[in-house]
Write a protein that holds these residues in place. Structure first.
Motif, PDB file in Angstrom:
ATOM      1  N   TRP A   1       0.961  -1.422   0.084  1.00 27.05           N
ATOM      2  CA  TRP A   1      -0.112  -0.231   0.333  1.00 27.05           C
ATOM      3  C   TRP A   1       1.033   1.262  -0.205  1.00 27.05           C
ATOM      4  O   TRP A   1       0.257   2.046  -0.987  1.00 27.05           O
ATOM      5  CB  TRP A   1      -1.221   0.175   1.530  1.00 27.05           C
ATOM      6  N   TYR A   2       2.382   1.174   0.865  1.00 27.26           N
ATOM      7  CA  TYR A   2       2.575   1.928   0.750  1.00 27.26           C
ATOM      8  C   TYR A   2       3.876   2.411  -0.036  1.00 27.26           C
ATOM      9  O   TYR A   2       3.878   4.038  -0.821  1.00 27.26           O
ATOM     10  CB  TYR A   2       3.217   2.046   2.144  1.00 27.26           C
ATOM     11  N   GLU A   3       3.957   1.769  -1.339  1.00 26.51           N
ATOM     12  CA  GLU A   3       4.814   1.632  -2.614  1.00 26.51           C
ATOM     13  C   GLU A   3       4.062   3.061  -3.177  1.00 26.51           C
ATOM     14  O   GLU A   3       4.357   2.822  -3.988  1.00 26.51           O
ATOM     15  CB  GLU A   3       5.267   0.266  -2.267  1.00 26.51           C
ATOM     16  N   GLN A   4       2.534   1.772  -3.635  1.00 23.50           N
ATOM     17  CA  GLN A   4       1.125   2.119  -4.209  1.00 23.50           C
ATOM     18  C   GLN A   4       0.865   3.437  -3.829  1.00 23.50           C
ATOM     19  O   GLN A   4       1.045   4.088  -4.970  1.00 23.50           O
ATOM     20  CB  GLN A   4       0.045   1.835  -4.129  1.00 23.50           C
ATOM     21  N   HIS A   5       1.798   4.086  -2.009  1.00 23.73           N
ATOM     22  CA  HIS A   5       1.304   5.605  -2.439  1.00 23.73           C
ATOM     23  C   HIS A   5       2.419   6.380  -2.129  1.00 23.73           C
ATOM     24  O   HIS A   5       1.921   7.576  -1.566  1.00 23.73           O
ATOM     25  CB  HIS A   5       0.324   6.049  -1.038  1.00 23.73           C
ATOM     26  N   GLY A   6       3.370   6.247  -2.946  1.00 26.92           N
ATOM     27  CA  GLY A   6       4.348   6.742  -3.158  1.00 26.92           C
ATOM     28  C   GLY A   6       5.215   7.614  -2.141  1.00 26.92           C
ATOM     29  O   GLY A   6       6.701   8.353  -1.242  1.00 26.92           O
ATOM     30  N   SER A   7       4.871   6.346  -0.812  1.00 27.04           N
ATOM     31  CA  SER A   7       5.979   6.382   0.260  1.00 27.04           C
ATOM     32  C   SER A   7       7.397   5.025  -0.072  1.00 27.04           C
ATOM     33  O   SER A   7       6.379   4.375   1.134  1.00 27.04           O
ATOM     34  CB  SER A   7       5.160   6.595   1.723  1.00 27.04           C
ATOM     35  N   ALA A   8       8.131   5.622   0.143  1.00 27.69           N
ATOM     36  CA  ALA A   8       9.437   4.446  -0.198  1.00 27.69           C
ATOM     37  C   ALA A   8       9.632   3.996   1.340  1.00 27.69           C
ATOM     38  O   ALA A   8       9.976   3.002   0.781  1.00 27.69           O
ATOM     39  CB  ALA A   8      10.606   4.742  -0.777  1.00 27.69           C
ATOM     40  N   ALA A   9       9.489   4.789   2.278  1.00 28.56           N
ATOM     41  CA  ALA A   9      10.863   4.397   3.204  1.00 28.56           C
ATOM     42  C   ALA A   9       9.824   3.581   4.431  1.00 28.56           C
ATOM     43  O   ALA A   9       9.940   2.504   4.636  1.00 28.56           O
ATOM     44  CB  ALA A   9      10.590   5.820   4.443  1.00 28.56           C
TER      45      ALA A   9
ATOM     46  N   ALA B   1       7.159   1.656   2.759  1.00 29.78           N
ATOM     47  CA  ALA B   1       7.419   0.239   1.966  1.00 29.78           C
ATOM     48  C   ALA B   1       7.949  -0.073   2.279  1.00 29.78           C
ATOM     49  O   ALA B   1       7.963  -1.517   2.643  1.00 29.78           O
ATOM     50  CB  ALA B   1       6.901   0.991   0.599  1.00 29.78           C
ATOM     51  N   ILE B   2       9.366   0.192   2.486  1.00 31.77           N
ATOM     52  CA  ILE B   2      10.661  -0.476   2.696  1.00 31.77           C
ATOM     53  C   ILE B   2      10.951  -1.212   4.121  1.00 31.77           C
ATOM     54  O   ILE B   2      10.808  -2.237   4.430  1.00 31.77           O
ATOM     55  CB  ILE B   2      12.024   0.665   2.841  1.00 31.77           C
ATOM     56  N   ARG B   3      10.344  -0.306   5.464  1.00 33.64           N
ATOM     57  CA  ARG B   3       9.668  -0.604   7.149  1.00 33.64           C
ATOM     58  C   ARG B   3       9.406  -1.852   6.855  1.00 33.64           C
ATOM     59  O   ARG B   3       9.621  -2.709   7.889  1.00 33.64           O
ATOM     60  CB  ARG B   3      10.096   0.542   7.555  1.00 33.64           C
ATOM     61  N   HIS B   4       7.851  -1.753   6.031  1.00 37.58           N
ATOM     62  CA  HIS B   4       7.359  -2.585   6.350  1.00 37.58           C
ATOM     63  C   HIS B   4       7.629  -3.946   5.444  1.00 37.58           C
ATOM     64  O   HIS B   4       7.144  -4.962   6.220  1.00 37.58           O
ATOM     65  CB  HIS B   4       6.090  -2.391   5.603  1.00 37.58           C
ATOM     66  N   ALA B   5       8.327  -3.566   4.714  1.00 39.95           N
ATOM     67  CA  ALA B   5       8.709  -5.300   4.204  1.00 39.95           C
ATOM     68  C   ALA B   5       9.670  -5.532   4.217  1.00 39.95           C
ATOM     69  O   ALA B   5       9.816  -7.003   4.416  1.00 39.95           O
ATOM     70  CB  ALA B   5       9.039  -4.337   2.580  1.00 39.95           C
ATOM     71  N   LEU B   6      10.672  -4.850   5.504  1.00 35.14           N
ATOM     72  CA  LEU B   6      11.739  -4.741   6.186  1.00 35.14           C
ATOM     73  C   LEU B   6      11.330  -6.539   6.966  1.00 35.14           C
ATOM     74  O   LEU B   6      11.551  -7.325   7.594  1.00 35.14           O
ATOM     75  CB  LEU B   6      12.473  -4.609   6.864  1.00 35.14           C
ATOM     76  N   ALA B   7      10.251  -5.852   7.419  1.00 35.64           N
ATOM     77  CA  ALA B   7       9.449  -6.163   8.900  1.00 35.64           C
ATOM     78  C   ALA B   7       8.796  -7.941   8.623  1.00 35.64           C
ATOM     79  O   ALA B   7       8.268  -8.630   9.442  1.00 35.64           O
ATOM     80  CB  ALA B   7       8.286  -5.558   9.387  1.00 35.64           C
ATOM     81  N   GLY B   8       8.198  -7.574   7.320  1.00 37.46           N
ATOM     82  CA  GLY B   8       7.676  -8.603   7.163  1.00 37.46           C
ATOM     83  C   GLY B   8       8.723  -9.789   6.646  1.00 37.46           C
ATOM     84  O   GLY B   8       7.580 -10.857   5.790  1.00 37.46           O
ATOM     85  N   GLY B   9       9.682  -9.399   6.364  1.00 35.55           N
ATOM     86  CA  GLY B   9      10.647 -10.860   5.653  1.00 35.55           C
ATOM     87  C   GLY B   9      11.453 -10.861   4.125  1.00 35.55           C
ATOM     88  O   GLY B   9      11.773 -11.873   4.266  1.00 35.55           O
TER      89      GLY B   9
END
Length: 235
Positions: A203-211, A213-221
């Protein structure tokens, strides 16, 4: 109320907003409100509570730390004080004081979570992985609708959510409450958090919030070596 005499004053104490025309009463100057922010203990009040009422001898820094962690919530201060009784290493307790404290968990489960319908409990647990909450973001994470309506209902119910703007778009959970929810999510559904984080990342990636998006991607493994979220794992 429309025809009450001018000398009449009506006092209502309630956790939730009463079914009254509050907006009209505000505009007319006929309403005085005391909300959660008004009842929050200041550092000075917390100091008086801990050291005078509870008989503890905490330093100014220790009191400031607890006031910050509890956000001035008196029940949280009370539970912290009870937890400190009989302890020798008070500074270590204060550093570790969080939503996994057993008194905090027991209180919030007994007084709050247990009284919510299953759909609301599910919403609370699933959105506990978020630092900030909006209706569309919550919908993306939970896979359900009505995120905005649920957040508005939580706010009106004075339910440990803090508005971050005046438009009812963004909120956050009270620190301790959010931590309790996260503890329960991990205990009840240990593998679920990773999936929820990946949904938030997309969702964050689609809405232009890279930081974010990356933080949640890392938390998601799941994250590419480049640091960008991997779309294949976000579903």
């Amino acid at each position: 109320m429309s025809y009450s005499p001018p000398q009449m004053h009506l006092i209502i104490a309630t956790r939730e907003d009463p079914q009254l025309p509050l907006s009209r009463l505000r505009v007319r100057g006929d309403l005085t409100e005391l909300r959660a922010a008004d009842l929050r203990f200041s550092a000075a009040e917390a100091a008086a509570f801990f050291n005078e009422a509870m008989g503890l001898a905490l330093s100014a820094n220790e009191i400031t730390a607890l006031e910050s962690r509890t956000e001035g919530w008196i029940a949280g201060l009370q539970l912290a004080a009870l937890s400190m009784r009989g302890r020798e290493d008070i500074p270590a307790f204060i550093r570790a004081f969080a939503g996994d404290n057993r008194y905090i968990i027991d209180y919030l489960v007994e007084e709050v979570l247990r009284h919510q319908p299953e759909s609301m409990r599910r919403f609370l647990l699933q959105t506990s992985i978020l630092e900030r909450l909006s209706g569309p973001l919550c919908d993306a994470v939970t896979g359900e609708g009505e995120g905005s309506a649920r957040l508005e209902a939580l706010e009106k119910g004075n339910f440990f959510v803090v508005p971050l703007d005046d438009r009812r778009e963004w909120y956050r959970y009270h620190q301790l409450f959010g931590e309790v929810l996260a503890v329960h999510l991990k205990a009840d559904q240990p593998d679920r958090a990773a999936v929820l984080h990946r949904r938030a990342s997309l969702w964050y990636e689609q809405h232009g919030s890279a930081a974010d998006a990356i933080r949640h991607a890392l938390a998601g493994g799941r994250c590419r070596a480049s640091g960008r979220p991997d779309r294949t794992c976000l579903a």
